[in-house]
Design a protein around this motif. Structure first.
Motif: not given
Length: 174
Positions: A15-16, A19
């Protein structure tokens, strides 16, 4: 897949990464944001080390990224690479570092786009190092690929699971 005790960390890291490096940012990426020695903020750093919990592609030369920031300015004799004081790249991508980077960026964007829409067969033919190519593809695949990037390892797993043409099939099929 993403399983075991690490799964929460794996999802968080993925997810990081996504993003930090959405497709729109990669489309506009500069050479310095793609590769720069000594910083953890580059795309290549994140693909190799920042997402290592999602499968390792380390212990392989930086040439897997097509162009890379040089650590030293030693004179180099190579039939495969062009270089400047700052960068080194595969000759097949172009004589000029900016043109070479544009060609490499186009390949990376294609890998991301094909992975995102599940057209993995179109990734096979892209002229980008297999380890880097399949790691990038996994990161943008919506978890539709397995996080194994070395061809020999993928073929071994396919053989173990009874895939009949494991030795010759395209990586996307495996």
């Amino acid at each position: 897949g993403l399983s075991g005790n690490k799964s929460t960390d794996q999802y968080r890291v993925l997810k990081e990464f996504l993003e930090l490096w959405p497709l729109e940012r990669v489309k506009k990426i500069s050479l310095e944001d793609y590769t720069k020695v000594g910083t953890k903020d580059t795309f290549c750093y994140w693909v190799e080390y920042g997402t290592e919990i999602l499968g390792s592609i380390g212990n392989n030369p930086l040439s897997k990224f097509g162009i890379w920031n040089r650590k030293n300015k030693k004179e180099i004799t190579s039939v495969d690479f062009y270089y400047t004081d700052k960068y080194m790249w595969w000759k097949k991508y172009g004589e000029d570092q900016n043109k070479a980077f544009e060609n490499i960026k186009e390949l990376v964007v294609s890998i991301i786009q094909y992975a995102g829409c599940g057209e993995f067969d179109k990734i096979d033919g892209l002229d980008y190092h297999s380890l880097g190519k399949w790691k990038i593809a996994f990161l943008y695949s919506n978890l539709k690929l397995i996080p194994i990037y070395k061809k020999e390892a993928i073929r071994y797993v396919a053989k173990f699971h009874g895939f009949k043409n494991y030795a010759n099939a395209r990586i996307s099929r495996l």
